[in-house]
Design an enzyme around this catalytic site. Structure first.
Site, PDB file in Angstrom:
ATOM      1  CG  ASP A 142      -5.913  -3.873   4.728  1.00 34.00           C
ATOM      2  OD1 ASP A 142      -5.049  -4.430   4.024  1.00 34.00           O
ATOM      3  OD2 ASP A 142      -6.643  -2.971   4.307  1.00 34.00           O
ATOM      4  CG  ASP A 182      -1.821  -5.933   2.264  1.00 30.24           C
ATOM      5  OD1 ASP A 182      -1.441  -5.325   1.259  1.00 30.24           O
ATOM      6  OD2 ASP A 182      -2.406  -5.413   3.219  1.00 30.24           O
ATOM      7  CG  ASP A 204      -1.205  -2.315   3.881  1.00 32.61           C
ATOM      8  OD1 ASP A 204      -0.718  -1.870   2.838  1.00 32.61           O
ATOM      9  OD2 ASP A 204      -2.416  -2.350   4.127  1.00 32.61           O
TER      10      ASP A 204
HETATM   11  P1  ADP Z   1      -1.746   0.502   0.744  1.00 35.95           P
HETATM   12  O1  ADP Z   1      -0.525  -0.093   0.211  1.00 35.95           O
HETATM   13  O2  ADP Z   1      -1.478   1.781   1.484  1.00 35.95           O
HETATM   14  O3  ADP Z   1      -2.578  -0.441   1.553  1.00 35.95           O
HETATM   15  P2  ADP Z   1      -3.135  -0.014  -1.767  1.00 35.95           P
HETATM   16  O4  ADP Z   1      -2.053  -0.875  -2.275  1.00 35.95           O
HETATM   17  O5  ADP Z   1      -4.411  -0.659  -1.392  1.00 35.95           O
HETATM   18  O6  ADP Z   1      -2.646   0.928  -0.556  1.00 35.95           O
HETATM   19  O7  ADP Z   1      -3.463   1.102  -2.886  1.00 35.95           O
HETATM   20  C1  ADP Z   1      -2.426   1.930  -3.377  1.00 35.95           C
HETATM   21  C2  ADP Z   1      -2.963   3.069  -4.224  1.00 35.95           C
HETATM   22  O8  ADP Z   1      -3.587   2.543  -5.400  1.00 35.95           O
HETATM   23  C3  ADP Z   1      -4.006   3.891  -3.557  1.00 35.95           C
HETATM   24  O9  ADP Z   1      -3.434   4.950  -2.823  1.00 35.95           O
HETATM   25  C4  ADP Z   1      -4.839   4.419  -4.739  1.00 35.95           C
HETATM   26  O10 ADP Z   1      -4.208   5.554  -5.301  1.00 35.95           O
HETATM   27  C5  ADP Z   1      -4.767   3.287  -5.719  1.00 35.95           C
HETATM   28  N1  ADP Z   1      -5.919   2.387  -5.632  1.00 35.95           N
HETATM   29  C6  ADP Z   1      -5.936   1.111  -5.201  1.00 35.95           C
HETATM   30  N2  ADP Z   1      -7.170   0.574  -5.287  1.00 35.95           N
HETATM   31  C7  ADP Z   1      -7.972   1.537  -5.759  1.00 35.95           C
HETATM   32  C8  ADP Z   1      -9.365   1.629  -6.070  1.00 35.95           C
HETATM   33  N3  ADP Z   1     -10.209   0.602  -5.883  1.00 35.95           N
HETATM   34  N4  ADP Z   1      -9.832   2.801  -6.562  1.00 35.95           N
HETATM   35  C9  ADP Z   1      -9.027   3.836  -6.756  1.00 35.95           C
HETATM   36  N5  ADP Z   1      -7.713   3.805  -6.478  1.00 35.95           N
HETATM   37  C10 ADP Z   1      -7.180   2.706  -5.987  1.00 35.95           C
HETATM   38 MG    MG Z   2      -3.964  -1.916   2.220  1.00 36.54          MG
END
Ligand code: ADP
Ligand code: MG
Length: 628
Positions: free
Chosen positions: A521, A525, A326
């Protein structure tokens, strides 16, 4: 050494002295037998009893039965033929020496594991009328303020309300450097408070705290068996009867053939060979050393801050050929700072104000940084209907208008247009809209974790064929991170369910022997962690869902620990395989030699006990896998 071990050691020494002494007593036949029966019973009575019980319960085929049969047979042969009874006593004696050694080794590694798991706190201090009262951690309610003095373990997870100190997280993470903490910081149970008095407001019950989770995990680890382990126990169940039948055939068939062909049947020779065959065939080394190796491996791993949930996970981890990561929080710090604000339909302040408000309740790392960028968040604005859309962002009503803060996808779904940020960055762009009108975006700088590049490189070096990154972030950010880290494949703009799909596709495409691990993390996930062949949750202390879902829990969020976990699993499996091949090999060789009459009972028992001792010593090596 415990009392039983001491007692058995005394029995062994006493029997050896008597046995050697009786060799020089000038009597023969039955008298000599009676003499040697004394050390025989001293050293072997428990084996005889166990063998007897086995027969009564119609489950005779265990090693006690083998030993009893072989030694009683040897005495009968002695009585009929050469008058030598030393052998029968010696076989029992060596068998007991082997047993003793093994129980000592198991005890040692168990002790080692409990020692390193010596994180169970025995009390929590609660202040009552200006005095500290020691309380059972189980009885402390959430929200109570507890006092942790220097030198004490933090008993329950919580937030520091007063005091600053350094804490040692060593028992949890394998990290030896103390960590500085101060008012407002979260602390987890199991750490040792080093310098100052801390007042901590508990955020969990004891049973839900990190310490309890870890102990539970380690205690249950031995019940989840690996395929090798299951193989061995099935093997022993079939193997022993087969060997006994083979021995009977060996004792009876050749003499009969000789008799029919008019030759000398030489019964004692063949019975002796059959008995030797029985002694050799005892599968103790295998049966004992395989679980012991896994057990020691799990202990060794937890010492390095890698919690493995069972020997099946060790086996799976050692077969991993693809590691999927991730991005946010796993490869990047996920600790952000707002670096730029690009307003379009509003001013900078409005944008930050809105973002901070909407994120009030979110635990996502992005949320913390947005809140931090607008300090006086508590200004009486009305927030309601907060919806966190996993992997996209958040929507809420702020003072009556519908605010949306998150990714491009989120903007589209609320009907707002989006302006691409023209700058190049590794960070994330968070868009803000109000009532479907695009207000602008906020740039957040995420940084790649210190060890991330090394982690990807070292995984390759340890035999991982492919690295993949899955992220909900935009394509531009994702590929910029992937290029910097040397990751092979990237998939971006994924929602949590898309991540599961991508992972399933990878699992579908792999060979059965080349497993796919996913390291996340644990913020959103858990479904992906569950679906992977090997689910790795990192820095997941505190995220219960991730700890439940994962096969392997890394105690801190250093991505290099992933390589470490894979390395430890590979070493542990190597030890298991060495033991399987070595003991089977020696056994087989001795069986053939025994059947052909080249090995007598002495060589047999030496081979048996020798192999077992070597295997157990080898297994113990797994306790130190973290240092290998
Ligand atoms: P990753 O897959 O890299 O771990 P996430 O799935 O947690 O990232 O989040 C993907 C995208 O969704 C982020 O890049 C952001 O644009 C948006 N996002 C997720 N959670 C939030 C939040 N709490 N506030 C603002 N944007 C969010
Ligand atoms: Mg993440």
């Amino acid at each position: 050494m415990n009392r039983k071990q001491k007692k058995n050691l005394i029995r062994i020494i006493l029997a050896s002295v008597l046995m050697i002494g009786f060799i020089f007593v000038p009597v023969d036949g039955v008298w000599k037998l009676l003499l040697f029966l004394i050390p025989y019973f001293i050293v072997g009575y428990d084996i005889l009893i166990k063998a007897g019980k086995g027969i009564i319960h119609f489950q005779p085929f265990d090693e006690c039965f083998l030993m009893t049969l072989a030694t009683v047979g040897a005495m009968i042969v002695g009585l009929m033929g050469d008058g030598d009874f030393v052998e029968a006593v010696a076989v029992m004696l060596f068998y007991q020496i082997g047993e003793w050694f093994q129980s000592y080794a198991v005890g040692k590694s168990r002790k080692n594991i409990t020692e390193l798991m010596d994180i169970r706190p025995d009390h929590a201090n609660i202040e009552k009328d200006g005095e500290l009262v020691e309380t059972d951690p189980d009885e402390v309610e959430v929200g109570t303020v507890i006092v942790v003095k220097p030198g004490e373990k933090i008993p329950i997870d919580g937030v520091i309300v007063e005091g600053e100190s350094a804490v040692n997280t060593g028992a949890l993470t394998g990290e030896s450097l103390p960590k500085d903490v101060m008012t407002g910081d979260e602390v987890i149970s199991g750490c040792v408070n080093l310098s100052g008095v801390l007042r901590i407001r508990t955020t969990k019950e004891f049973g839900e705290s990190t310490v309890s989770k870890i102990l539970e995990l380690v205690e249950n680890a031995s019940s989840r068996k690996s395929r090798s382990e299951n193989f061995i126990s099935k093997f022993a169940r079939i193997y022993t009867p087969v060997v006994v039948i083979a021995a009977v055939v060996l004792a009876v068939l050749p003499p009969l053939i000789f008799m029919m062909t008019g030759g000398d049947p030489r019964w004692t020779v063949w019975i002796y060979r059959a008995l030797t065959f029985l002694v050799i065939s005892c599968p103790c080394a295998l049966v004992i050393s395989i679980p012991l190796s896994f057990f020691a491996g799990i202990g060794g791993a937890s010492r390095a801050g890698v919690l493995v949930k069972g020997s099946n996970c060790i086996e799976a981890l050692s077969k991993t050929k693809t590691v999927v990561f991730d991005k946010t929080g796993t490869l990047t710090k996920g600790v952000f700072e707002v670096t730029a604000v690009h307003p379009e339909k509003a001013d900078e302040n409005t944008l930050l104000h809105l973002a901070a408000h909407v994120e009030r309740y979110s635990t996502h790392p992005i949320a913390a940084s947005l809140r931090a960028a607008y300090p006086d968040e508590a200004d009486g604005c009305e927030i309601s209907d907060v919806k966190e859309i996993s992997g996209q962002g958040i929507t809420a009503l702020v003072n009556g208008s519908a605010a949306a803060v998150g990714s491009e996808k989120l903007m589209m779904s609320v009907g707002s247009e989006v302006t691409q940020c023209p700058h190049d960055h590794t960070g994330t762009v968070i868009h803000v809209a109000s009532d479907g009108v695009y207000l602008g975006h906020i740039e957040i700088s995420d940084v790649i974790k210190d060890g991330a590049e090394e982690a990807v490189r070292s995984l390759k070096a340890s035999g991982i064929k492919k690295t993949v990154m899955l992220t909900g972030d935009s394509k531009r950010v994702a590929s910029s991170v992937a290029v910097k880290l040397g990751i092979d494949e990237v998939y971006s703009e994924l929602l949590p369910q898309d991540k599961v799909e991508k992972l399933e596709a990878l699992i579908e495409a792999r060979k059965p022997s080349e497993l796919v691990a996913f390291a996340g993390d644990g913020i959103n996930d858990a479904p992906v962690i569950t679906r992977a062949d090997v689910g790795i949750a990192m820095g997941a202390l505190g995220s219960d869902a991730a700890i439940e879902a994962a096969d392997v829990v890394l105690m801190d969020d250093d991505p290099r620990k992933i390589t470490r976990a894979v390395g430890i699993a590979q070493k542990c499996m190597a030890i298991v395989k060495q033991n399987i091949w070595f003991s089977l090999g020696v056994k087989l060789l001795c069986l053939v030699l025994g059947a052909l009459g080249f090995a007598n009972m002495w060589t047999a028992i030496f081979a048996d006990v020798g192999v077992m001792v070597l295997c157990v010593l080898n297994a113990i090596r797994a306790l130190f896998v973290s240092r290998l």
